[in-house]
Design an enzyme around this catalytic site. Structure first.
Site, PDB file in Angstrom:
ATOM      1  N   TYR A  75     -56.073  -8.359  17.757  1.00  0.00           N
ATOM      2  CA  TYR A  75     -55.082  -7.288  17.933  1.00  0.00           C
ATOM      3  C   TYR A  75     -55.336  -6.561  19.253  1.00  0.00           C
ATOM      4  O   TYR A  75     -54.411  -6.355  20.061  1.00  0.00           O
ATOM      5  CB  TYR A  75     -55.167  -6.320  16.749  1.00  0.00           C
ATOM      6  CG  TYR A  75     -54.220  -5.153  16.839  1.00  0.00           C
ATOM      7  CD1 TYR A  75     -52.879  -5.301  16.513  1.00  0.00           C
ATOM      8  CD2 TYR A  75     -54.673  -3.896  17.243  1.00  0.00           C
ATOM      9  CE1 TYR A  75     -51.995  -4.230  16.597  1.00  0.00           C
ATOM     10  CE2 TYR A  75     -53.811  -2.821  17.327  1.00  0.00           C
ATOM     11  CZ  TYR A  75     -52.471  -2.991  17.001  1.00  0.00           C
ATOM     12  OH  TYR A  75     -51.607  -1.923  17.093  1.00  0.00           O
ATOM     13  N   LYS A 109     -52.939  -6.353  22.683  1.00  0.00           N
ATOM     14  CA  LYS A 109     -52.447  -5.078  23.210  1.00  0.00           C
ATOM     15  C   LYS A 109     -52.917  -4.856  24.647  1.00  0.00           C
ATOM     16  O   LYS A 109     -52.216  -4.257  25.464  1.00  0.00           O
ATOM     17  CB  LYS A 109     -52.896  -3.932  22.289  1.00  0.00           C
ATOM     18  CG  LYS A 109     -52.264  -3.997  20.896  1.00  0.00           C
ATOM     19  CD  LYS A 109     -50.768  -3.827  20.987  1.00  0.00           C
ATOM     20  CE  LYS A 109     -50.033  -4.029  19.692  1.00  0.00           C
ATOM     21  NZ  LYS A 109     -48.583  -3.833  19.809  1.00  0.00           N
TER      22      LYS A 109
HETATM   23  N1  LIG Z   1     -49.729   2.478  13.352  1.00  0.00           N
HETATM   24  C1  LIG Z   1     -50.668   2.585  14.305  1.00  0.00           C
HETATM   25  O1  LIG Z   1     -51.743   3.189  14.098  1.00  0.00           O
HETATM   26  C2  LIG Z   1     -50.424   1.977  15.663  1.00  0.00           C
HETATM   27  C3  LIG Z   1     -51.292   2.344  16.694  1.00  0.00           C
HETATM   28  C4  LIG Z   1     -51.099   1.801  17.954  1.00  0.00           C
HETATM   29  C5  LIG Z   1     -50.065   0.916  18.181  1.00  0.00           C
HETATM   30  N2  LIG Z   1     -49.241   0.572  17.161  1.00  0.00           N
HETATM   31  C6  LIG Z   1     -48.168  -0.388  17.456  1.00  0.00           C
HETATM   32  O2  LIG Z   1     -46.930   0.204  17.193  1.00  0.00           O
HETATM   33  C7  LIG Z   1     -45.989  -0.792  16.805  1.00  0.00           C
HETATM   34  C8  LIG Z   1     -45.322  -0.373  15.501  1.00  0.00           C
HETATM   35  O3  LIG Z   1     -46.352  -0.224  14.541  1.00  0.00           O
HETATM   36  P1  LIG Z   1     -46.123   0.477  13.118  1.00  0.00           P
HETATM   37  O4  LIG Z   1     -47.383   1.153  12.810  1.00  0.00           O
HETATM   38  O5  LIG Z   1     -44.845   1.212  13.072  1.00  0.00           O
HETATM   39  O6  LIG Z   1     -46.074  -0.840  12.212  1.00  0.00           O
HETATM   40  P2  LIG Z   1     -45.195  -1.222  10.936  1.00  0.00           P
HETATM   41  O7  LIG Z   1     -44.872  -0.027  10.131  1.00  0.00           O
HETATM   42  O8  LIG Z   1     -45.920  -2.352  10.309  1.00  0.00           O
HETATM   43  O9  LIG Z   1     -43.845  -1.746  11.605  1.00  0.00           O
HETATM   44  C9  LIG Z   1     -43.845  -2.929  12.349  1.00  0.00           C
HETATM   45  C10 LIG Z   1     -42.430  -3.239  12.762  1.00  0.00           C
HETATM   46  O10 LIG Z   1     -42.426  -4.491  13.464  1.00  0.00           O
HETATM   47  C11 LIG Z   1     -41.473  -5.355  12.859  1.00  0.00           C
HETATM   48  N3  LIG Z   1     -41.914  -6.741  12.987  1.00  0.00           N
HETATM   49  C12 LIG Z   1     -43.112  -7.252  12.654  1.00  0.00           C
HETATM   50  N4  LIG Z   1     -43.135  -8.575  12.880  1.00  0.00           N
HETATM   51  C13 LIG Z   1     -41.910  -8.900  13.357  1.00  0.00           C
HETATM   52  C14 LIG Z   1     -41.313 -10.113  13.765  1.00  0.00           C
HETATM   53  N5  LIG Z   1     -41.961 -11.294  13.707  1.00  0.00           N
HETATM   54  N6  LIG Z   1     -40.039 -10.096  14.200  1.00  0.00           N
HETATM   55  C15 LIG Z   1     -39.358  -8.932  14.253  1.00  0.00           C
HETATM   56  N7  LIG Z   1     -39.868  -7.749  13.889  1.00  0.00           N
HETATM   57  C16 LIG Z   1     -41.136  -7.736  13.437  1.00  0.00           C
HETATM   58  C17 LIG Z   1     -41.411  -4.887  11.417  1.00  0.00           C
HETATM   59  O11 LIG Z   1     -40.168  -5.203  10.821  1.00  0.00           O
HETATM   60  P3  LIG Z   1     -39.930  -6.330   9.718  1.00  0.00           P
HETATM   61  O12 LIG Z   1     -41.173  -6.470   8.900  1.00  0.00           O
HETATM   62  O13 LIG Z   1     -38.744  -5.829   8.971  1.00  0.00           O
HETATM   63  O14 LIG Z   1     -39.626  -7.536  10.531  1.00  0.00           O
HETATM   64  C18 LIG Z   1     -41.504  -3.380  11.576  1.00  0.00           C
HETATM   65  O15 LIG Z   1     -40.249  -2.835  11.890  1.00  0.00           O
HETATM   66  C19 LIG Z   1     -46.777  -2.107  16.710  1.00  0.00           C
HETATM   67  O16 LIG Z   1     -46.598  -2.857  17.889  1.00  0.00           O
HETATM   68  C20 LIG Z   1     -48.204  -1.629  16.590  1.00  0.00           C
HETATM   69  O17 LIG Z   1     -49.115  -2.594  17.076  1.00  0.00           O
HETATM   70  C21 LIG Z   1     -49.387   1.075  15.907  1.00  0.00           C
END
Ligand SMILES: NC(=O)c1ccc[n+]([C@@H]2O[C@H](COP(=O)([O-])OP(=O)(O)OC[C@H]3O[C@@H](n4cnc5c(N)ncnc54)[C@H](OP(=O)(O)O)[C@@H]3O)[C@@H](O)[C@H]2O)c1
Length: 295
Positions: free
Chosen positions: A165, A169
């Site tokens: 991961y 990133k």
């Molecule tokens: N939460 C944290 O602590 C955190 C910290 C730093 C960075 N981030 C980054 O922020 C972003 C969003 O994270 P989040 O925490 O909101 O995660 P999340 O709640 O798991 O949401 C992930 C989103 O990505 C979509 N997705 C996943 N795989 C996909 C695919 N193959 N095709 C199309 N859509 C896909 C999911 O939609 P579907 O499942 O409906 O496809 C969902 O809308 C990610 O890139 C994550 O790495 C998160």
């Protein structure tokens, strides 16, 4: 404050079905953008669309699996054709490696399998390249183009037990720097946002566990989880004219976690739940190729 507005902008947000992406879509709409929404789960996208429409803006559903390059290209093309172009692309979709039961793989590299690495790099980096490539011809036509990649503080400081991961990133940050210089003469700005621990479905395994959450927050000088609204506000900054002179930047939004020894802020650190060796859960190993018998 008008520089934070994006009135009339045509935006695409990937990963918009929940979590950070949903909050970003809502914030962009509140600031005046029409928003194309993408993810695999159509029903959840409709809920996000309602939030956009409640701001008086147009929502367009462009569902698709971004792990499939052809679908990724189709998603971007459909969003641009329906909205009449693209001014803002927030590529936010991303994953952690998951076990079959939906729990995250949190293991040191030497205990993980190649399939964990491949799945994460394929979605987090491969889909990023596909979306950026597909968005390029639309962004260069825009007088106010901004591309934002949702990276992570893990890409800046690393993440033991989440190496794949973190590497995916970090690669997004490298791509941002390359594209920013390559696309600047077209007026296209390219930046990354690097959130720290944010409360979403992705991190429910951690904030839902008292000791693990306490330990993690013990390393965050501000002492709390980020909320999706925190991340959406910073994304709006990167997408809007408020950041008009910013490109090639990775904006870290982590409550101070990445400051060297954030503990100097005086935050007491609980003992690590990882201090003792953690036995690997029983997992089916990758099937190894069986060598042909030599005659
Ligand atoms: N939460 C944290 O602590 C955190 C910290 C730093 C960075 N981030 C980054 O922020 C972003 C969003 O994270 P989040 O925490 O909101 O995660 P999340 O709640 O798991 O949401 C992930 C989103 O990505 C979509 N997705 C996943 N795989 C996909 C695919 N193959 N095709 C199309 N859509 C896909 C999911 O939609 P579907 O499942 O409906 O496809 C969902 O809308 C990610 O890139 C994550 O790495 C998160």
């Amino acid at each position: 404050m008008s520089t934070f507005r994006v009135d009339g902008a045509r935006a695409l947000v990937t990963g918009a079905s929940r979590g950070i992406g949903r909050a970003v879509a809502q914030a962009l709409a509140e600031a005046g953008a029409d928003v194309a929404l993408s993810a695999r789960t159509g029903d959840a996208l409709k809920e996000t669309a309602t939030l956009v429409q409640e701001q008086g803006r147009t929502a367009v559903l462009v569902p698709g699996d971004l792990a499939d390059t052809a679908q990724a290209v189709h998603v971007v093309d459909r969003a641009a054709r329906t909205l009449g172009g693209l001014d803002i692309v927030v590529h936010n979709a991303g994953i952690l490696p998951m076990e079959a039961d939906g729990s995250p793989v949190v293991l040191p590299l030497q205990e993980s399998f190649q399939r964990d690495w491949d799945s994460v790099l394929h979605v987090n980096l491969g889909a990023t390249a596909a979306v950026c490539r597909a968005a390029y011809p639309y962004l260069v036509e825009s007088p106010r183009a901004s591309l934002v990649l949702m990276s992570s503080v893990a890409g800046v400081v690393g993440a033991p037990r989440m190496e794949a991961y973190a590497a995916s990133k970090a690669a997004q940050i490298s791509l941002v720097r390359s594209l920013a210089t390559g696309w600047a003469h077209h007026g296209v700005r390219v930046n990354a946002l690097c959130p720290g621990w944010t409360r979403t479905d992705m991190t429910a395994f951690a904030y839902g566990s008292g000791p693990l959450s306490d330990w993690l927050m013990g390393h965050v000088p501000l002492g709390r989880w980020a909320e999706v609204a925190d991340v959406a506000a910073a994304t709006l900054y990167l997408a809007s004219p408020a950041s008009a002179y910013l490109t090639g930047h990775a904006l870290v939004l982590d409550g101070g976690m990445s400051v060297p020894d954030g503990g100097l802020a005086g935050t007491p650190k609980p003992p690590s739940p990882f201090a003792a060796p953690v036995p690997s859960p029983s997992r089916a190993a990758d099937p190894l190729p069986v060598p042909e018998p030599t005659p």
